[in-house]
Enzyme design. Structure first.
Site, PDB file in Angstrom:
ATOM      1  N   HIS A 125       0.819  -1.219   0.000  1.00 24.50           N
ATOM      2  CA  HIS A 125       0.000   0.000   0.000  1.00 24.50           C
ATOM      3  C   HIS A 125       0.847   1.262   0.000  1.00 24.50           C
ATOM      4  O   HIS A 125       0.366   2.338   0.358  1.00 24.50           O
ATOM      5  CB  HIS A 125      -0.962  -0.010   1.203  1.00 24.50           C
ATOM      6  CG  HIS A 125      -1.968  -1.115   1.116  1.00 24.50           C
ATOM      7  ND1 HIS A 125      -2.695  -1.578   2.184  1.00 24.50           N
ATOM      8  CD2 HIS A 125      -2.358  -1.886   0.061  1.00 24.50           C
ATOM      9  CE1 HIS A 125      -3.494  -2.562   1.799  1.00 24.50           C
ATOM     10  NE2 HIS A 125      -3.301  -2.774   0.515  1.00 24.50           N
ATOM     11  N   CYS A 137       2.041  15.511 -15.603  1.00 19.49           N
ATOM     12  CA  CYS A 137       2.151  16.948 -15.961  1.00 19.49           C
ATOM     13  C   CYS A 137       1.396  17.186 -17.275  1.00 19.49           C
ATOM     14  O   CYS A 137       1.689  16.565 -18.285  1.00 19.49           O
ATOM     15  CB  CYS A 137       3.626  17.314 -16.149  1.00 19.49           C
ATOM     16  SG  CYS A 137       3.803  19.015 -16.704  1.00 19.49           S
ATOM     17  N   GLY A 196      -1.387  -9.492  12.461  1.00 20.60           N
ATOM     18  CA  GLY A 196      -1.925  -8.156  12.708  1.00 20.60           C
ATOM     19  C   GLY A 196      -2.736  -7.563  11.591  1.00 20.60           C
ATOM     20  O   GLY A 196      -2.660  -6.363  11.322  1.00 20.60           O
TER      21      GLY A 196
HETATM   22  N1  APR Z   1      -0.577  -7.664  17.502  1.00 21.47           N
HETATM   23  C1  APR Z   1      -1.177  -8.327  16.468  1.00 21.47           C
HETATM   24  N2  APR Z   1      -2.357  -7.957  15.932  1.00 21.47           N
HETATM   25  C2  APR Z   1      -2.972  -6.888  16.477  1.00 21.47           C
HETATM   26  C3  APR Z   1      -2.427  -6.154  17.558  1.00 21.47           C
HETATM   27  C4  APR Z   1      -1.177  -6.585  18.063  1.00 21.47           C
HETATM   28  N3  APR Z   1      -0.603  -5.948  19.097  1.00 21.47           N
HETATM   29  N4  APR Z   1      -3.296  -5.137  17.863  1.00 21.47           N
HETATM   30  C5  APR Z   1      -4.317  -5.232  17.000  1.00 21.47           C
HETATM   31  N5  APR Z   1      -4.135  -6.280  16.174  1.00 21.47           N
HETATM   32  C6  APR Z   1      -4.993  -6.736  15.077  1.00 21.47           C
HETATM   33  C7  APR Z   1      -6.459  -6.428  15.244  1.00 21.47           C
HETATM   34  O1  APR Z   1      -7.115  -7.453  15.968  1.00 21.47           O
HETATM   35  C8  APR Z   1      -6.925  -6.390  13.780  1.00 21.47           C
HETATM   36  O2  APR Z   1      -7.307  -7.689  13.367  1.00 21.47           O
HETATM   37  O3  APR Z   1      -4.598  -6.022  13.929  1.00 21.47           O
HETATM   38  C9  APR Z   1      -5.678  -5.982  13.007  1.00 21.47           C
HETATM   39  C10 APR Z   1      -5.752  -4.597  12.433  1.00 21.47           C
HETATM   40  O4  APR Z   1      -6.758  -4.605  11.447  1.00 21.47           O
HETATM   41  P1  APR Z   1      -7.015  -3.271  10.598  1.00 21.47           P
HETATM   42  O5  APR Z   1      -7.067  -2.116  11.528  1.00 21.47           O
HETATM   43  O6  APR Z   1      -8.176  -3.554   9.705  1.00 21.47           O
HETATM   44  O7  APR Z   1      -5.690  -3.080   9.735  1.00 21.47           O
HETATM   45  P2  APR Z   1      -5.296  -3.850   8.404  1.00 21.47           P
HETATM   46  O8  APR Z   1      -5.807  -5.240   8.426  1.00 21.47           O
HETATM   47  O9  APR Z   1      -3.851  -3.648   8.218  1.00 21.47           O
HETATM   48  O10 APR Z   1      -6.097  -3.006   7.291  1.00 21.47           O
HETATM   49  C11 APR Z   1      -5.828  -3.310   5.954  1.00 21.47           C
HETATM   50  O11 APR Z   1      -7.061  -1.335   5.299  1.00 21.47           O
HETATM   51  O12 APR Z   1      -7.608   0.874   5.611  1.00 21.47           O
HETATM   52  C12 APR Z   1      -6.841   0.009   4.865  1.00 21.47           C
HETATM   53  O13 APR Z   1      -4.848   0.596   3.780  1.00 21.47           O
HETATM   54  C13 APR Z   1      -5.374   0.293   5.036  1.00 21.47           C
HETATM   55  O14 APR Z   1      -3.534  -1.275   4.939  1.00 21.47           O
HETATM   56  C14 APR Z   1      -4.790  -1.015   5.553  1.00 21.47           C
HETATM   57  C15 APR Z   1      -5.841  -2.032   5.147  1.00 21.47           C
END
Ligand code: APR
Length: 251
Positions: A125, A137, A196
């Site tokens: 991303h 441009c 995560g």
């Molecule tokens: N260790 C591991 N996992 C964790 C921790 C931790 N300390 N804290 C939170 N989490 C988990 C949460 O339970 C959740 O499942 O991390 C995850 C975060 O999920 P999102 O907030 O949805 O993030 P992500 O999955 O990276 O989102 C994907 O969405 O908005 C777009 O571009 C953005 O790259 C992002 C994409």
């Protein structure tokens, strides 16, 4: 850590030791223990406080460039202030001990993996530390940045083109070369750790199923349930900073 988690880690350590190629697919939860907010965690997630359509889309940027530019400036400051945690360091040290065996594929736009030693991390991303022009441009001559007004994105002195953050916004394609490298890594690994991520955003989330269909063992590391739990062979209910060192250190 409870007995189930410890047993899960012990079993997975065997697979880490024997896997010729490993892929670690990370999401915002990988950076959470470094103090960078996730997107969808209840209460603390960015999307529980901000509107993604307004702040993470080209339309939103065109509608309010100063507002979006200021939001990214704030997030950039947060990334600069953050430090890699023990989980990042465990991945960086593993890559150092086992050159060529580990591919980190991240949905995150921070540089914590790189700062911990995984310099070849595939960032699906983009990079919050990079800028790029909003449009090509119109004169075809290349734009020349003018000095920006405080709080406003830089623009081109000749054609007015705006500078935007070098990240992939909703509705935009992933960088082609990075995506095909990530697909190939997923299809040729023996083990994928999914760390995560909620698994809510495609095509990144699809890499777990792609790895499983190609024969890899897939393990999720996440303290909460995710949309990829059913795709995984194994779910370790723990955090990145606690589980990754226990899983990788000494292997
Ligand atoms: N260790 C591991 N996992 C964790 C921790 C931790 N300390 N804290 C939170 N989490 C988990 C949460 O339970 C959740 O499942 O991390 C995850 C975060 O999920 P999102 O907030 O949805 O993030 P992500 O999955 O990276 O989102 C994907 O969405 O908005 C777009 O571009 C953005 O790259 C992002 C994409």
């Amino acid at each position: 850590m409870d007995a189930d988690l410890l047993a899960g880690i012990a079993a997975l350590r065997q697979r880490v030791a024997s896997a010729r190629r490993l892929v670690v697919l990370t999401g915002a939860g990988m950076s959470a223990e470094s103090g960078i907010p996730t997107f969808r965690d209840a209460m603390t997630g960015l999307w529980s406080r901000f509107d993604p359509a307004a702040l993470a889309s080209e339309e939103g940027f065109r509608a309010a460039p100063d507002r979006v530019w200021a939001w990214y400036a704030e997030r950039r400051a947060g990334v600069r202030a953050a430090r890699p945690h023990a989980g990042h360091r465990a991945l960086g040290q593993f890559a150092h001990r086992h050159p060529g065996r580990l591919t980190v594929v991240s949905q995150n736009v921070d540089d914590l993996h790189q700062r911990a030693g995984n310099l070849d991390t595939l960032r699906l991303h983009g990079d919050i530390g990079a800028d790029r022009w909003l449009s090509a441009c119109p004169r075809g001559l290349g734009c020349s940045p003018a000095s920006a007004l405080p709080g406003a994105p830089p623009h081109c002195a000749d054609c007015g083109n705006l500078v935007r953050p070098g990240v992939v916004w909703f509705g935009e394609a992933l960088p082609e070369a990075t995506w095909s490298a990530a697909e190939s890594a997923a299809e040729h690994c023996a083990l994928m750790l999914v760390v995560g991520t909620s698994g809510a955003v495609w095509p990144a989330a699809g890499l777990a199923g792609r790895a499983r269909r190609a024969g890899a063992h897939v393990a999720v590391i996440n303290p909460h349930a995710s949309e990829l739990d059913d795709t995984a062979h194994q779910v370790l209910a723990g955090t990145a900073a606690a589980v990754l060192p226990a899983l990788l250190d000494g292997v």
